[in-house]
Design a protein around this motif. Structure first.
Motif, short mmCIF file in Angstrom:
data_model
loop_
_atom_site.label_atom_id
_atom_site.label_comp_id
_atom_site.label_asym_id
_atom_site.label_seq_id
_atom_site.Cartn_x
_atom_site.Cartn_y
_atom_site.Cartn_z
N ALA A 1 59.93 59.66 34.54
CA ALA A 1 58.83 58.69 34.39
C ALA A 1 58.45 58.55 32.91
N ARG A 2 58.35 59.65 32.21
CA ARG A 2 58.01 59.61 30.79
C ARG A 2 59.12 58.93 29.98
N LEU A 3 60.37 59.20 30.35
CA LEU A 3 61.51 58.54 29.70
C LEU A 3 61.36 57.03 29.80
N GLY A 4 61.04 56.54 31.00
CA GLY A 4 60.86 55.10 31.20
C GLY A 4 59.71 54.53 30.39
N GLU A 5 58.59 55.27 30.35
CA GLU A 5 57.43 54.82 29.57
C GLU A 5 57.80 54.71 28.09
N LEU A 6 58.46 55.73 27.57
CA LEU A 6 58.83 55.73 26.16
C LEU A 6 59.84 54.63 25.85
N ALA A 7 60.78 54.40 26.76
CA ALA A 7 61.77 53.34 26.54
C ALA A 7 61.08 51.97 26.48
N ASP A 8 60.10 51.75 27.36
CA ASP A 8 59.36 50.48 27.34
C ASP A 8 58.58 50.34 26.03
N GLN A 9 57.91 51.43 25.62
CA GLN A 9 57.13 51.39 24.38
C GLN A 9 58.00 51.11 23.17
N ARG A 10 59.15 51.74 23.13
CA ARG A 10 60.04 51.62 21.96
C ARG A 10 60.98 50.43 22.06
N ARG A 11 61.02 49.81 23.24
CA ARG A 11 61.89 48.64 23.48
C ARG A 11 63.35 48.94 23.14
N VAL A 12 63.82 50.04 23.74
CA VAL A 12 65.21 50.44 23.53
C VAL A 12 65.93 50.49 24.88
N ASP A 13 67.24 50.48 24.81
CA ASP A 13 68.06 50.45 26.01
C ASP A 13 68.30 51.87 26.53
N VAL A 14 67.26 52.42 27.15
CA VAL A 14 67.32 53.74 27.75
C VAL A 14 66.72 53.64 29.14
N SER A 15 67.45 54.10 30.13
CA SER A 15 66.94 54.14 31.50
C SER A 15 67.27 55.50 32.08
N GLY A 16 66.69 55.80 33.23
CA GLY A 16 66.94 57.11 33.81
C GLY A 16 66.77 57.11 35.31
N LYS A 17 67.20 58.23 35.88
CA LYS A 17 67.13 58.40 37.33
C LYS A 17 66.95 59.88 37.63
N VAL A 18 66.19 60.17 38.67
CA VAL A 18 66.02 61.55 39.12
C VAL A 18 67.25 61.93 39.93
N VAL A 19 68.00 62.91 39.42
CA VAL A 19 69.21 63.39 40.09
C VAL A 19 69.33 64.88 39.81
N ASN A 20 69.66 65.64 40.83
CA ASN A 20 69.97 67.05 40.66
C ASN A 20 71.40 67.15 40.15
N LEU A 21 71.64 67.96 39.14
CA LEU A 21 72.98 68.07 38.56
C LEU A 21 74.05 68.41 39.59
N THR A 22 73.71 69.21 40.59
CA THR A 22 74.72 69.60 41.58
C THR A 22 75.10 68.43 42.48
N GLU A 23 74.32 67.35 42.45
CA GLU A 23 74.62 66.18 43.28
C GLU A 23 75.10 64.99 42.46
N LEU A 24 75.23 65.17 41.15
CA LEU A 24 75.61 64.09 40.26
C LEU A 24 77.07 63.68 40.47
N GLU A 25 77.26 62.39 40.63
CA GLU A 25 78.61 61.82 40.66
C GLU A 25 78.74 60.90 39.46
N ILE A 26 79.80 61.08 38.70
CA ILE A 26 80.02 60.30 37.49
C ILE A 26 81.20 59.36 37.74
N GLU A 27 80.94 58.08 37.55
CA GLU A 27 81.99 57.08 37.74
C GLU A 27 83.10 57.27 36.70
N PRO A 28 84.36 57.29 37.12
CA PRO A 28 85.46 57.49 36.18
C PRO A 28 85.50 56.43 35.08
N GLN A 29 85.79 56.88 33.88
CA GLN A 29 85.99 56.05 32.68
C GLN A 29 84.83 55.09 32.40
#
Length: 184
Positions: free
Chosen positions: A47-75
């Motif tokens: 939530a704080r990441l999103g607030e800061l990204a909006d304030q700074r107007r930068v291309d940063v987004s985030g999602k709540v994910v547990n590392l053990t459940e993270l799937e990373i799309e290839p390439q």
């Protein structure tokens, strides 16, 4: 991120910041032209990441994910950052994540990872001034283990060090391994 300048990494493209917290690394990489996506298991941090990204107007987004459940799309990513993320899961989950990170890099992509090592004071609970982060570590790395975990990439820099940390809390020491590598 000293290594970006040392190896003349221009920036741009997509980036993944694993266990991003409030996004210190994600915001830095966004300032270098990356479109950053951060993941963290803390809803408050995202939530704080999103607030800061909006304030700074930068291309940063985030999602709540547990590392053990993270799937990373290839390439998918041009840079992946895992600053004290792999050591927050057990050894088997860390190995799975390392494989997914290597597969998730686009050709020519960069990876930076840092982990705590077995001679860190938090590992054995020895010495005064143990960092508050010690409670979250699930796997302390052996010497050379991080380098071996990413043997599918070309290492540009690898270091293991025992150093004083003045960045948070009381002064304390950490033993860490860091790798900066490229996918060819």
């Amino acid at each position: 991120m000293y290594f970006l300048d040392k190896y003349d990494v221009k920036g741009g493209g997509r980036g993944l910041d694993m266990a991003c917290g409030q996004g210190r690394n994600a915001f830095y990489l966004a300032s270098r032209g990356y479109s950053m996506f951060g993941i963290d298991e803390s809803p408050e941090a995202i939530a704080r990441l999103g607030e800061l990204a909006d304030q700074r107007r930068v291309d940063v987004s985030g999602k709540v994910v547990n590392l053990t459940e993270l799937e990373i799309e290839p390439q998918r990513y041009d840079i992946i950052i895992a600053y004290t993320a792999l050591d927050h899961v057990d050894a088997a989950a860390g190995q799975r994540l390392a494989q997914a990170m290597m597969a998730g890099l686009a050709p020519g992509g960069y990876l930076f990872a840092a982990v705590f090592m077995v001679d860190d004071p938090g590992c054995c609970g020895s010495g005064g001034g143990i960092s508050e982060t010690a409670a979250y570590i699930r796997h302390y790395y052996q010497p050379g283990e991080l380098r071996e975990q990413f043997n599918g990439l070309t290492p540009l820099a690898y270091q293991e060090e025992f150093a004083l940390d003045l960045s948070h809390g009381h002064p304390h020491h950490h033993s860490m391994a860091r790798i900066f590598a490229c996918k060819h």
